[in-house]
Design a protein around this motif. Structure first.
Motif, PDB file in Angstrom:
ATOM      1  N   GLY A  30      92.004  53.563   8.495  1.00  0.00           N
ATOM      2  CA  GLY A  30      92.577  54.866   8.812  1.00  0.00           C
ATOM      3  C   GLY A  30      91.776  56.055   8.287  1.00  0.00           C
ATOM      4  O   GLY A  30      92.097  57.192   8.590  1.00  0.00           O
ATOM      5  N   THR A  31      90.749  55.784   7.492  1.00  0.00           N
ATOM      6  CA  THR A  31      89.916  56.890   6.989  1.00  0.00           C
ATOM      7  C   THR A  31      88.460  56.626   7.373  1.00  0.00           C
ATOM      8  O   THR A  31      88.071  55.482   7.561  1.00  0.00           O
ATOM      9  N   PRO A  32      87.650  57.698   7.446  1.00  0.00           N
ATOM     10  CA  PRO A  32      86.260  57.510   7.866  1.00  0.00           C
ATOM     11  C   PRO A  32      85.469  56.701   6.842  1.00  0.00           C
ATOM     12  O   PRO A  32      85.661  56.866   5.633  1.00  0.00           O
ATOM     13  N   LEU A  33      84.589  55.866   7.360  1.00  0.00           N
ATOM     14  CA  LEU A  33      83.724  55.068   6.490  1.00  0.00           C
ATOM     15  C   LEU A  33      82.876  55.980   5.598  1.00  0.00           C
ATOM     16  O   LEU A  33      82.668  55.706   4.419  1.00  0.00           O
ATOM     17  N   ILE A  34      82.464  57.111   6.150  1.00  0.00           N
ATOM     18  CA  ILE A  34      81.610  58.041   5.406  1.00  0.00           C
ATOM     19  C   ILE A  34      82.345  58.563   4.163  1.00  0.00           C
ATOM     20  O   ILE A  34      81.779  58.698   3.078  1.00  0.00           O
ATOM     21  N   LEU A  35      83.662  58.777   4.335  1.00  0.00           N
ATOM     22  CA  LEU A  35      84.486  59.242   3.214  1.00  0.00           C
ATOM     23  C   LEU A  35      84.622  58.144   2.158  1.00  0.00           C
ATOM     24  O   LEU A  35      84.519  58.384   0.960  1.00  0.00           O
ATOM     25  N   GLN A  36      84.839  56.927   2.628  1.00  0.00           N
ATOM     26  CA  GLN A  36      84.969  55.797   1.700  1.00  0.00           C
ATOM     27  C   GLN A  36      83.679  55.602   0.910  1.00  0.00           C
ATOM     28  O   GLN A  36      83.689  55.280  -0.279  1.00  0.00           O
ATOM     29  N   LEU A  37      82.573  55.808   1.604  1.00  0.00           N
ATOM     30  CA  LEU A  37      81.265  55.657   0.979  1.00  0.00           C
ATOM     31  C   LEU A  37      81.108  56.667  -0.162  1.00  0.00           C
ATOM     32  O   LEU A  37      80.727  56.317  -1.282  1.00  0.00           O
ATOM     33  N   ILE A  38      81.459  57.914   0.116  1.00  0.00           N
ATOM     34  CA  ILE A  38      81.381  58.968  -0.890  1.00  0.00           C
ATOM     35  C   ILE A  38      82.320  58.651  -2.049  1.00  0.00           C
ATOM     36  O   ILE A  38      81.961  58.780  -3.225  1.00  0.00           O
ATOM     37  N   PHE A  39      83.504  58.177  -1.699  1.00  0.00           N
ATOM     38  CA  PHE A  39      84.490  57.839  -2.734  1.00  0.00           C
ATOM     39  C   PHE A  39      83.966  56.736  -3.650  1.00  0.00           C
ATOM     40  O   PHE A  39      84.008  56.858  -4.875  1.00  0.00           O
ATOM     41  N   VAL A  40      83.451  55.669  -3.042  1.00  0.00           N
ATOM     42  CA  VAL A  40      82.974  54.537  -3.849  1.00  0.00           C
ATOM     43  C   VAL A  40      81.813  54.961  -4.756  1.00  0.00           C
ATOM     44  O   VAL A  40      81.691  54.512  -5.892  1.00  0.00           O
ATOM     45  N   TYR A  41      81.006  55.874  -4.250  1.00  0.00           N
ATOM     46  CA  TYR A  41      79.846  56.297  -5.041  1.00  0.00           C
ATOM     47  C   TYR A  41      80.243  57.261  -6.157  1.00  0.00           C
ATOM     48  O   TYR A  41      79.798  57.123  -7.303  1.00  0.00           O
ATOM     49  N   PHE A  42      81.117  58.219  -5.843  1.00  0.00           N
ATOM     50  CA  PHE A  42      81.411  59.255  -6.841  1.00  0.00           C
ATOM     51  C   PHE A  42      82.611  58.972  -7.739  1.00  0.00           C
ATOM     52  O   PHE A  42      82.638  59.432  -8.875  1.00  0.00           O
ATOM     53  N   ALA A  43      83.583  58.224  -7.241  1.00  0.00           N
ATOM     54  CA  ALA A  43      84.799  58.003  -8.040  1.00  0.00           C
ATOM     55  C   ALA A  43      84.494  57.406  -9.410  1.00  0.00           C
ATOM     56  O   ALA A  43      85.034  57.880 -10.411  1.00  0.00           O
ATOM     57  N   PRO A  44      83.628  56.384  -9.499  1.00  0.00           N
ATOM     58  CA  PRO A  44      83.352  55.815 -10.832  1.00  0.00           C
ATOM     59  C   PRO A  44      82.778  56.855 -11.799  1.00  0.00           C
ATOM     60  O   PRO A  44      83.009  56.771 -12.994  1.00  0.00           O
ATOM     61  N   TYR A  45      82.081  57.849 -11.255  1.00  0.00           N
ATOM     62  CA  TYR A  45      81.494  58.867 -12.116  1.00  0.00           C
ATOM     63  C   TYR A  45      82.585  59.668 -12.819  1.00  0.00           C
ATOM     64  O   TYR A  45      82.517  59.930 -14.027  1.00  0.00           O
ATOM     65  N   TYR A  46      83.622  60.013 -12.069  1.00  0.00           N
ATOM     66  CA  TYR A  46      84.709  60.803 -12.668  1.00  0.00           C
ATOM     67  C   TYR A  46      85.573  59.962 -13.588  1.00  0.00           C
ATOM     68  O   TYR A  46      86.140  60.455 -14.549  1.00  0.00           O
ATOM     69  N   VAL A  47      85.691  58.683 -13.277  1.00  0.00           N
ATOM     70  CA  VAL A  47      86.547  57.820 -14.090  1.00  0.00           C
ATOM     71  C   VAL A  47      85.802  57.317 -15.331  1.00  0.00           C
ATOM     72  O   VAL A  47      86.292  57.411 -16.447  1.00  0.00           O
ATOM     73  N   PHE A  48      84.598  56.783 -15.122  1.00  0.00           N
ATOM     74  CA  PHE A  48      83.877  56.158 -16.238  1.00  0.00           C
ATOM     75  C   PHE A  48      82.717  57.005 -16.740  1.00  0.00           C
ATOM     76  O   PHE A  48      82.051  56.652 -17.707  1.00  0.00           O
ATOM     77  N   GLY A  49      82.422  58.099 -16.047  1.00  0.00           N
ATOM     78  CA  GLY A  49      81.299  58.935 -16.453  1.00  0.00           C
ATOM     79  C   GLY A  49      79.961  58.365 -16.022  1.00  0.00           C
ATOM     80  O   GLY A  49      78.908  58.848 -16.411  1.00  0.00           O
ATOM     81  N   ALA A  50      79.986  57.283 -15.218  1.00  0.00           N
ATOM     82  CA  ALA A  50      78.723  56.716 -14.742  1.00  0.00           C
ATOM     83  C   ALA A  50      78.921  56.185 -13.332  1.00  0.00           C
ATOM     84  O   ALA A  50      80.010  55.723 -12.987  1.00  0.00           O
TER      85      ALA A  50
END
Lengths: 211, 253
Positions: A57-77
Protein backbone atom coordinates in the motif's frame (compact mmCIF):
# COMPACT_ATOMS: atom_id res chain seq x y z
CA UNK A 1 31.38 5.42 -26.27
CA UNK A 2 33.54 2.51 -25.08
CA UNK A 3 34.07 4.25 -21.73
CA UNK A 4 30.36 4.84 -21.39
CA UNK A 5 29.59 1.18 -21.97
CA UNK A 6 32.18 0.12 -19.39
CA UNK A 7 30.58 2.46 -16.85
CA UNK A 8 27.13 1.17 -17.67
CA UNK A 9 28.20 -2.43 -17.41
CA UNK A 10 29.44 -1.60 -13.91
CA UNK A 11 26.02 -0.15 -13.10
CA UNK A 12 24.37 -3.20 -14.61
CA UNK A 13 26.41 -5.40 -12.33
CA UNK A 14 25.08 -3.52 -9.31
CA UNK A 15 21.53 -3.79 -10.67
CA UNK A 16 21.98 -7.54 -11.16
CA UNK A 17 23.32 -7.92 -7.64
CA UNK A 18 20.22 -6.18 -6.28
CA UNK A 19 18.06 -8.36 -8.49
CA UNK A 20 19.51 -11.72 -7.50
CA UNK A 21 19.94 -10.94 -3.81
CA UNK A 22 16.35 -9.72 -3.62
CA UNK A 23 15.12 -12.96 -5.19
CA UNK A 24 17.37 -15.01 -2.95
CA UNK A 25 15.79 -13.54 0.18
CA UNK A 26 12.29 -12.64 -0.99
CA UNK A 27 11.38 -16.01 -2.52
CA UNK A 28 11.71 -18.04 0.71
CA UNK A 29 10.55 -15.15 2.90
CA UNK A 30 7.42 -14.83 0.76
CA UNK A 31 6.57 -18.46 1.41
CA UNK A 32 6.90 -17.89 5.13
CA UNK A 33 4.70 -14.79 4.88
CA UNK A 34 2.11 -16.75 2.86
CA UNK A 35 2.05 -19.43 5.56
CA UNK A 36 1.58 -16.72 8.18
CA UNK A 37 -1.21 -15.11 6.20
CA UNK A 38 -3.01 -18.48 6.00
CA UNK A 39 -2.38 -19.27 9.66
CA UNK A 40 -5.35 -20.40 11.74
CA UNK A 41 -4.15 -18.15 14.56
CA UNK A 42 -6.05 -14.92 14.17
CA UNK A 43 -3.28 -12.82 15.69
CA UNK A 44 -0.59 -14.15 13.35
CA UNK A 45 -2.74 -13.88 10.25
CA UNK A 46 -3.86 -10.33 10.99
CA UNK A 47 -0.32 -9.20 11.83
CA UNK A 48 0.95 -10.68 8.59
CA UNK A 49 -1.99 -9.20 6.74
CA UNK A 50 -1.12 -5.76 8.13
CA UNK A 51 2.45 -6.21 6.96
CA UNK A 52 1.27 -7.11 3.45
CA UNK A 53 -1.10 -4.12 3.42
CA UNK A 54 1.75 -1.74 4.27
CA UNK A 55 4.19 -3.27 1.81
CA UNK A 56 1.72 -3.19 -1.05
CA UNK A 57 0.00 0.00 0.00
CA UNK A 58 2.99 2.36 0.11
CA UNK A 59 5.57 3.20 -2.56
CA UNK A 60 8.69 1.07 -2.66
CA UNK A 61 10.73 4.28 -2.92
CA UNK A 62 9.30 5.41 0.43
CA UNK A 63 10.04 2.06 2.05
CA UNK A 64 13.57 2.27 0.73
CA UNK A 65 14.09 5.69 2.30
CA UNK A 66 12.53 4.46 5.53
CA UNK A 67 14.75 1.38 5.76
CA UNK A 68 17.83 3.47 5.10
CA UNK A 69 17.12 6.42 7.38
CA UNK A 70 15.00 5.00 10.20
CA UNK A 71 17.91 3.15 11.88
CA UNK A 72 19.83 6.43 11.93
CA UNK A 73 17.18 8.14 14.03
CA UNK A 74 16.68 5.14 16.28
CA UNK A 75 20.24 3.86 16.75
CA UNK A 76 22.24 6.84 15.51
CA UNK A 77 23.77 4.71 12.76
CA UNK A 78 22.69 3.53 9.35
CA UNK A 79 23.41 0.28 7.63
CA UNK A 80 25.28 0.76 4.40
CA UNK A 81 23.26 1.82 1.37
CA UNK A 82 23.44 -1.45 -0.49
CA UNK A 83 22.31 -3.49 2.52
CA UNK A 84 19.40 -1.10 3.01
CA UNK A 85 18.37 -1.64 -0.61
CA UNK A 86 18.42 -5.42 -0.25
CA UNK A 87 16.44 -5.32 3.01
CA UNK A 88 13.82 -2.94 1.59
CA UNK A 89 13.44 -4.89 -1.63
CA UNK A 90 13.36 -8.27 0.08
CA UNK A 91 10.59 -7.33 2.51
CA UNK A 92 8.63 -5.53 -0.20
CA UNK A 93 8.84 -8.31 -2.76
CA UNK A 94 8.21 -10.98 -0.13
CA UNK A 95 4.77 -9.42 0.38
CA UNK A 96 3.92 -9.66 -3.32
CA UNK A 97 5.37 -13.16 -3.62
CA UNK A 98 3.41 -14.20 -0.54
CA UNK A 99 0.13 -13.32 -2.18
CA UNK A 100 1.13 -15.21 -5.31
CA UNK A 101 2.09 -18.26 -3.25
CA UNK A 102 -1.14 -18.01 -1.31
CA UNK A 103 -3.17 -17.94 -4.51
CA UNK A 104 -1.26 -20.97 -5.76
CA UNK A 105 -1.56 -22.94 -2.54
CA UNK A 106 -5.26 -22.25 -2.20
CA UNK A 107 -5.86 -23.33 -5.79
CA UNK A 108 -4.68 -26.87 -5.09
CA UNK A 109 -7.79 -29.06 -4.85
CA UNK A 110 -8.71 -30.27 -1.37
CA UNK A 111 -8.67 -33.81 -2.75
CA UNK A 112 -4.89 -33.70 -3.06
CA UNK A 113 -4.61 -33.10 0.67
CA UNK A 114 -7.18 -35.76 1.44
CA UNK A 115 -5.38 -38.33 -0.70
CA UNK A 116 -2.10 -37.43 1.03
CA UNK A 117 -3.71 -37.79 4.42
CA UNK A 118 -5.25 -41.18 3.64
CA UNK A 119 -1.90 -42.41 2.30
CA UNK A 120 -0.27 -41.42 5.57
CA UNK A 121 2.05 -38.67 4.34
CA UNK A 122 3.26 -36.27 7.00
CA UNK A 123 2.21 -32.63 6.73
CA UNK A 124 5.75 -31.69 5.72
CA UNK A 125 5.95 -34.35 3.01
CA UNK A 126 2.53 -33.32 1.71
CA UNK A 127 3.61 -29.70 1.52
CA UNK A 128 7.02 -30.25 -0.04
CA UNK A 129 6.21 -33.15 -2.38
CA UNK A 130 2.53 -32.83 -3.23
CA UNK A 131 1.45 -29.21 -2.81
CA UNK A 132 4.50 -27.08 -3.66
CA UNK A 133 5.51 -28.75 -6.93
CA UNK A 134 2.00 -28.14 -8.22
CA UNK A 135 1.97 -24.59 -6.82
CA UNK A 136 5.21 -23.75 -8.63
CA UNK A 137 3.68 -24.71 -11.95
CA UNK A 138 0.54 -22.69 -11.34
CA UNK A 139 2.22 -19.49 -10.18
CA UNK A 140 4.83 -19.26 -12.93
CA UNK A 141 2.95 -16.68 -15.06
CA UNK A 142 2.26 -14.41 -12.07
CA UNK A 143 5.84 -14.80 -10.84
CA UNK A 144 7.16 -13.87 -14.28
CA UNK A 145 5.28 -10.59 -14.06
CA UNK A 146 6.65 -9.80 -10.65
CA UNK A 147 10.23 -10.69 -11.48
CA UNK A 148 10.15 -8.50 -14.59
CA UNK A 149 8.91 -5.63 -12.44
CA UNK A 150 11.80 -6.27 -10.07
CA UNK A 151 14.34 -5.78 -12.87
CA UNK A 152 12.89 -2.34 -13.52
CA UNK A 153 12.47 -1.53 -9.82
CA UNK A 154 16.22 -1.89 -9.26
CA UNK A 155 16.40 1.62 -10.77
CA UNK A 156 14.88 2.99 -7.55
CA UNK A 157 17.98 2.08 -5.57
CA UNK A 158 19.57 5.33 -6.75
CA UNK A 159 17.17 7.18 -4.43
CA UNK A 160 19.51 6.46 -1.54
CA UNK A 161 22.61 6.85 -3.67
CA UNK A 162 23.37 3.38 -4.94
CA UNK A 163 25.03 3.64 -8.32
CA UNK A 164 22.99 1.12 -10.25
CA UNK A 165 22.47 1.17 -14.00
CA UNK A 166 20.01 4.04 -14.19
CA UNK A 167 22.01 6.33 -11.91
CA UNK A 168 25.14 5.67 -13.96
CA UNK A 169 23.23 6.49 -17.13
CA UNK A 170 21.83 9.70 -15.65
CA UNK A 171 25.27 10.81 -14.49
CA UNK A 172 26.68 10.14 -17.93
CA UNK A 173 23.80 12.03 -19.52
CA UNK A 174 24.48 15.06 -17.29
CA UNK A 175 28.18 14.94 -18.02
CA UNK A 176 27.81 14.67 -21.75
CA UNK A 177 24.74 16.88 -22.17
CA UNK A 178 23.07 14.01 -24.02
CA UNK A 179 20.04 11.82 -23.33
CA UNK A 180 21.65 8.99 -25.27
CA UNK A 181 22.99 7.13 -22.20
CA UNK A 182 19.44 6.99 -20.81
CA UNK A 183 18.21 5.27 -23.92
CA UNK A 184 21.17 2.92 -23.89
CA UNK A 185 20.15 2.04 -20.32
CA UNK A 186 16.66 1.36 -21.67
CA UNK A 187 18.13 -1.18 -24.06
CA UNK A 188 20.03 -2.80 -21.17
CA UNK A 189 16.82 -3.19 -19.13
CA UNK A 190 15.04 -4.52 -22.17
CA UNK A 191 17.71 -7.16 -22.77
CA UNK A 192 17.71 -8.22 -19.12
CA UNK A 193 13.96 -8.63 -19.19
CA UNK A 194 14.06 -10.48 -22.48
CA UNK A 195 16.32 -12.99 -20.71
CA UNK A 196 13.95 -13.15 -17.73
CA UNK A 197 10.94 -13.75 -20.03
CA UNK A 198 12.78 -16.41 -21.97
CA UNK A 199 13.83 -18.13 -18.74
CA UNK A 200 10.25 -18.21 -17.53
CA UNK A 201 9.13 -19.62 -20.87
CA UNK A 202 11.70 -22.36 -20.53
CA UNK A 203 10.66 -23.21 -16.97
CA UNK A 204 7.01 -23.26 -17.96
CA UNK A 205 7.79 -25.56 -20.83
CA UNK A 206 9.80 -27.81 -18.54
CA UNK A 207 6.83 -28.06 -16.18
CA UNK A 208 4.54 -28.90 -19.07
CA UNK A 209 5.10 -32.64 -18.64
CA UNK A 210 1.83 -32.88 -16.74
CA UNK A 211 -1.50 -31.10 -16.84
CA UNK B 1 -13.54 -61.05 13.48
CA UNK B 2 -14.57 -57.46 13.00
CA UNK B 3 -12.05 -55.21 11.28
CA UNK B 4 -14.09 -52.08 11.74
CA UNK B 5 -16.56 -51.51 14.49
CA UNK B 6 -18.60 -48.34 14.69
CA UNK B 7 -20.80 -47.61 17.68
CA UNK B 8 -23.20 -44.74 18.28
CA UNK B 9 -21.34 -42.37 16.00
CA UNK B 10 -22.78 -38.89 15.70
CA UNK B 11 -21.62 -36.08 13.51
CA UNK B 12 -23.14 -32.76 12.62
CA UNK B 13 -22.13 -29.84 10.45
CA UNK B 14 -23.34 -26.88 12.53
CA UNK B 15 -27.06 -27.62 12.93
CA UNK B 16 -27.31 -30.35 10.34
CA UNK B 17 -27.01 -33.80 11.84
CA UNK B 18 -25.33 -35.89 9.16
CA UNK B 19 -24.79 -39.01 11.23
CA UNK B 20 -27.26 -39.83 13.95
CA UNK B 21 -26.33 -42.77 16.15
CA UNK B 22 -24.66 -44.97 13.55
CA UNK B 23 -23.60 -48.46 14.63
CA UNK B 24 -22.39 -51.33 12.51
CA UNK B 25 -19.41 -53.60 12.11
CA UNK B 26 -17.44 -54.95 9.21
CA UNK B 27 -16.00 -58.43 9.36
CA UNK B 28 -12.81 -59.61 7.79
CA UNK B 29 -13.30 -60.76 4.19
CA UNK B 30 -16.72 -59.18 4.00
CA UNK B 31 -18.01 -56.81 1.34
CA UNK B 32 -20.38 -54.20 2.70
CA UNK B 33 -22.27 -51.80 0.48
CA UNK B 34 -23.77 -48.60 1.73
CA UNK B 35 -26.61 -47.24 -0.35
CA UNK B 36 -28.98 -44.36 0.11
CA UNK B 37 -29.99 -41.03 -1.35
CA UNK B 38 -27.57 -38.12 -1.69
CA UNK B 39 -27.03 -36.33 1.57
CA UNK B 40 -27.90 -39.39 3.63
CA UNK B 41 -24.47 -39.38 5.29
CA UNK B 42 -22.88 -42.35 3.48
CA UNK B 43 -19.78 -40.49 2.35
CA UNK B 44 -19.42 -38.70 5.67
CA UNK B 45 -19.44 -42.07 7.39
CA UNK B 46 -16.57 -43.27 5.18
CA UNK B 47 -14.73 -40.03 5.78
CA UNK B 48 -15.05 -40.45 9.54
CA UNK B 49 -13.66 -43.98 9.34
CA UNK B 50 -10.72 -42.79 7.23
CA UNK B 51 -10.20 -39.87 9.62
CA UNK B 52 -10.85 -37.17 7.02
CA UNK B 53 -13.67 -35.95 9.25
CA UNK B 54 -13.89 -36.07 13.00
CA UNK B 55 -16.93 -37.43 14.79
CA UNK B 56 -18.77 -35.52 17.54
CA UNK B 57 -19.24 -38.61 19.65
CA UNK B 58 -19.20 -42.38 19.38
CA UNK B 59 -16.63 -45.13 19.05
CA UNK B 60 -14.69 -46.32 16.02
CA UNK B 61 -12.41 -49.32 16.41
CA UNK B 62 -10.17 -50.32 13.53
CA UNK B 63 -8.26 -53.61 13.57
CA UNK B 64 -8.63 -53.85 17.34
CA UNK B 65 -7.35 -50.33 18.10
CA UNK B 66 -9.61 -47.51 19.11
CA UNK B 67 -9.48 -44.52 16.81
CA UNK B 68 -12.04 -42.55 18.77
CA UNK B 69 -14.39 -43.12 21.64
CA UNK B 70 -16.79 -41.05 23.69
CA UNK B 71 -15.23 -39.49 26.75
CA UNK B 72 -16.89 -38.98 30.16
CA UNK B 73 -18.18 -35.56 29.09
CA UNK B 74 -19.94 -37.03 26.08
CA UNK B 75 -17.60 -35.65 23.42
CA UNK B 76 -15.27 -37.59 21.18
CA UNK B 77 -11.81 -38.44 22.46
CA UNK B 78 -9.33 -39.33 19.73
CA UNK B 79 -6.35 -41.64 20.10
CA UNK B 80 -2.91 -40.04 20.29
CA UNK B 81 -1.19 -39.03 17.07
CA UNK B 82 1.08 -42.07 16.95
CA UNK B 83 -1.83 -44.47 17.23
CA UNK B 84 -3.82 -42.60 14.60
CA UNK B 85 -0.87 -42.69 12.19
CA UNK B 86 -0.52 -46.41 12.80
CA UNK B 87 -4.16 -47.38 12.38
CA UNK B 88 -5.17 -45.02 9.61
CA UNK B 89 -3.06 -47.04 7.14
CA UNK B 90 -5.22 -50.06 7.86
CA UNK B 91 -8.00 -48.42 5.90
CA UNK B 92 -7.47 -47.48 2.25
CA UNK B 93 -9.77 -45.09 0.46
CA UNK B 94 -10.62 -44.75 -3.20
CA UNK B 95 -12.16 -41.39 -4.03
CA UNK B 96 -14.93 -40.48 -6.41
CA UNK B 97 -12.59 -38.07 -8.23
CA UNK B 98 -9.52 -40.34 -8.04
CA UNK B 99 -7.33 -37.61 -6.57
CA UNK B 100 -4.21 -38.94 -8.22
CA UNK B 101 -1.14 -36.73 -7.95
CA UNK B 102 -0.97 -35.11 -11.39
CA UNK B 103 2.72 -34.27 -11.20
CA UNK B 104 3.74 -37.87 -10.46
CA UNK B 105 3.91 -40.65 -13.00
CA UNK B 106 1.52 -43.56 -12.49
CA UNK B 107 4.40 -45.52 -11.00
CA UNK B 108 5.34 -42.83 -8.52
CA UNK B 109 1.71 -42.37 -7.52
CA UNK B 110 1.82 -45.98 -6.34
CA UNK B 111 5.33 -46.08 -4.87
CA UNK B 112 5.46 -42.72 -3.06
CA UNK B 113 3.60 -43.79 0.08
CA UNK B 114 5.22 -47.21 0.16
CA UNK B 115 8.66 -45.61 0.15
CA UNK B 116 8.01 -42.61 2.39
CA UNK B 117 5.36 -43.94 4.77
CA UNK B 118 5.97 -47.68 4.98
CA UNK B 119 9.72 -47.23 4.31
CA UNK B 120 9.64 -50.05 1.77
CA UNK B 121 12.88 -50.22 -0.23
CA UNK B 122 12.42 -48.54 -3.61
CA UNK B 123 13.12 -51.73 -5.56
CA UNK B 124 10.47 -53.67 -3.67
CA UNK B 125 7.96 -50.82 -3.87
CA UNK B 126 8.47 -50.59 -7.62
CA UNK B 127 7.95 -54.33 -8.04
CA UNK B 128 4.77 -54.20 -6.03
CA UNK B 129 3.56 -51.27 -8.13
CA UNK B 130 4.20 -53.18 -11.36
CA UNK B 131 2.40 -56.24 -9.98
CA UNK B 132 -0.62 -54.16 -9.03
CA UNK B 133 -0.63 -52.35 -12.37
CA UNK B 134 -0.53 -55.66 -14.19
CA UNK B 135 -3.42 -56.84 -12.10
CA UNK B 136 -5.35 -53.68 -13.00
CA UNK B 137 -4.59 -54.27 -16.69
CA UNK B 138 -2.34 -51.21 -16.81
CA UNK B 139 1.03 -52.90 -17.06
CA UNK B 140 2.07 -50.57 -19.88
CA UNK B 141 1.04 -47.33 -18.17
CA UNK B 142 3.65 -47.08 -15.40
CA UNK B 143 5.48 -44.22 -17.09
CA UNK B 144 2.35 -42.31 -18.09
CA UNK B 145 1.00 -39.29 -16.25
CA UNK B 146 -2.55 -39.25 -14.92
CA UNK B 147 -3.81 -36.72 -17.48
CA UNK B 148 -2.89 -39.14 -20.26
CA UNK B 149 -5.27 -41.78 -18.90
CA UNK B 150 -9.02 -42.21 -19.19
CA UNK B 151 -11.15 -41.78 -16.08
CA UNK B 152 -11.49 -45.53 -15.71
CA UNK B 153 -7.74 -46.02 -15.97
CA UNK B 154 -7.13 -43.25 -13.44
CA UNK B 155 -9.53 -44.88 -11.04
CA UNK B 156 -7.74 -48.22 -11.45
CA UNK B 157 -4.43 -46.50 -10.69
CA UNK B 158 -5.95 -45.03 -7.57
CA UNK B 159 -7.15 -48.48 -6.51
CA UNK B 160 -3.62 -49.78 -7.06
CA UNK B 161 -2.26 -46.85 -5.06
CA UNK B 162 -4.52 -47.73 -2.13
CA UNK B 163 -3.78 -51.47 -2.36
CA UNK B 164 -0.03 -50.83 -2.42
CA UNK B 165 -0.14 -50.10 1.31
CA UNK B 166 -1.78 -53.49 2.00
CA UNK B 167 -4.74 -52.07 3.91
CA UNK B 168 -6.94 -54.39 5.94
CA UNK B 169 -9.99 -52.68 4.51
CA UNK B 170 -10.49 -50.87 1.25
CA UNK B 171 -13.18 -48.20 1.18
CA UNK B 172 -14.73 -46.86 -1.99
CA UNK B 173 -16.49 -43.51 -2.00
CA UNK B 174 -18.79 -43.63 -5.03
CA UNK B 175 -15.94 -44.93 -7.17
CA UNK B 176 -17.89 -44.80 -10.43
CA UNK B 177 -19.89 -41.60 -10.04
CA UNK B 178 -17.45 -39.60 -12.16
CA UNK B 179 -17.36 -42.19 -14.94
CA UNK B 180 -19.53 -42.95 -17.94
CA UNK B 181 -21.36 -46.33 -18.04
CA UNK B 182 -18.67 -48.07 -20.05
CA UNK B 183 -15.86 -47.04 -17.72
CA UNK B 184 -18.08 -47.81 -14.75
CA UNK B 185 -18.11 -51.44 -15.86
CA UNK B 186 -14.31 -51.46 -15.85
CA UNK B 187 -14.13 -50.36 -12.23
CA UNK B 188 -16.91 -52.63 -11.05
CA UNK B 189 -15.07 -55.56 -12.62
CA UNK B 190 -11.97 -54.68 -10.61
CA UNK B 191 -13.93 -54.45 -7.36
CA UNK B 192 -15.65 -57.72 -8.15
CA UNK B 193 -12.29 -59.38 -8.65
CA UNK B 194 -11.06 -58.04 -5.32
CA UNK B 195 -14.20 -59.46 -3.72
CA UNK B 196 -13.42 -62.95 -5.04
CA UNK B 197 -10.02 -62.60 -3.36
CA UNK B 198 -11.83 -61.87 -0.10
CA UNK B 199 -10.55 -58.35 0.22
CA UNK B 200 -12.50 -56.66 2.99
CA UNK B 201 -14.35 -53.76 1.41
CA UNK B 202 -16.83 -51.04 2.17
CA UNK B 203 -18.43 -49.56 -0.91
CA UNK B 204 -20.55 -46.44 -0.97
CA UNK B 205 -22.36 -46.65 -4.28
CA UNK B 206 -25.33 -45.69 -6.39
CA UNK B 207 -24.92 -48.81 -8.53
CA UNK B 208 -27.76 -50.85 -7.10
CA UNK B 209 -27.41 -53.91 -9.31
CA UNK B 210 -23.75 -54.03 -8.51
CA UNK B 211 -24.32 -53.65 -4.78
CA UNK B 212 -26.82 -56.50 -4.87
CA UNK B 213 -24.44 -58.74 -6.78
CA UNK B 214 -21.26 -58.18 -4.94
CA UNK B 215 -22.17 -57.51 -1.32
CA UNK B 216 -22.33 -59.86 1.60
CA UNK B 217 -24.26 -57.21 3.45
CA UNK B 218 -26.02 -53.99 2.53
CA UNK B 219 -26.75 -50.94 4.65
CA UNK B 220 -29.41 -48.49 3.55
CA UNK B 221 -28.96 -45.01 5.01
CA UNK B 222 -31.26 -42.03 4.99
CA UNK B 223 -30.99 -38.68 6.75
CA UNK B 224 -28.12 -39.80 8.91
CA UNK B 225 -29.73 -43.00 10.12
CA UNK B 226 -29.20 -46.62 9.18
CA UNK B 227 -32.70 -47.45 8.01
CA UNK B 228 -32.06 -51.03 7.15
CA UNK B 229 -29.23 -53.52 7.25
CA UNK B 230 -29.13 -57.05 5.89
CA UNK B 231 -28.17 -59.40 3.12
CA UNK B 232 -28.69 -58.10 -0.42
CA UNK B 233 -31.74 -60.33 -0.68
CA UNK B 234 -33.24 -58.93 2.53
CA UNK B 235 -32.71 -55.34 1.51
CA UNK B 236 -33.31 -55.45 -2.22
CA UNK B 237 -36.01 -58.08 -2.56
CA UNK B 238 -37.70 -58.74 0.76
CA UNK B 239 -37.64 -55.35 2.42
CA UNK B 240 -40.59 -54.56 4.63
CA UNK B 241 -39.40 -51.02 5.07
CA UNK B 242 -41.45 -48.39 3.27
CA UNK B 243 -38.52 -45.95 2.93
CA UNK B 244 -36.19 -48.57 1.47
CA UNK B 245 -38.86 -49.71 -0.95
CA UNK B 246 -39.50 -46.15 -2.12
CA UNK B 247 -35.78 -45.52 -2.67
CA UNK B 248 -35.21 -48.77 -4.54
CA UNK B 249 -38.26 -48.37 -6.75
CA UNK B 250 -36.49 -45.53 -8.55
CA UNK B 251 -33.85 -47.94 -9.70
CA UNK B 252 -36.37 -50.45 -10.98
CA UNK B 253 -34.89 -53.18 -8.87
Amino acid sequence: MGRLLTLMLGGTLTSLKIFFLTLLFALPLGLLVAKGRMSKHRIISSLVNGYIMIMRGTPLILQLIFVYFAPYYVFGASSDRFTAVIIAYAINYAAYFAEIYRGGIQSIPQGQLEASSVLGFTKVHTFTHIVMPQVVKRIMPAMGNEVITLVKDTALAQTIGVAELFRVAQNAAAREFSTMPIFVAGVFYFVMNAIVSKSFDLIERKLDYYK
Amino acid sequence: MSVISVEHVRKSFSTLEVLQDISFSLNSGEVLSIIGPSGSGKSTLLRCITNLETVDSGTIVIGGDTLVTTGPDGTAVYADKGTITRIRLRVGLVFQNFNLFPHFSVLRNITEAQIHVLKTPRQEATERAYDLLAKMGLGDKAKAYPYQLSGGQQQRVSIARALALRPQVLCFDEPTSALDPELTGEILAVIRELATEHMTMMVVTHEMAFARDISDRVIFMDEGFIVEEGTPKQVFSDTKNERTRRFLSRFGS
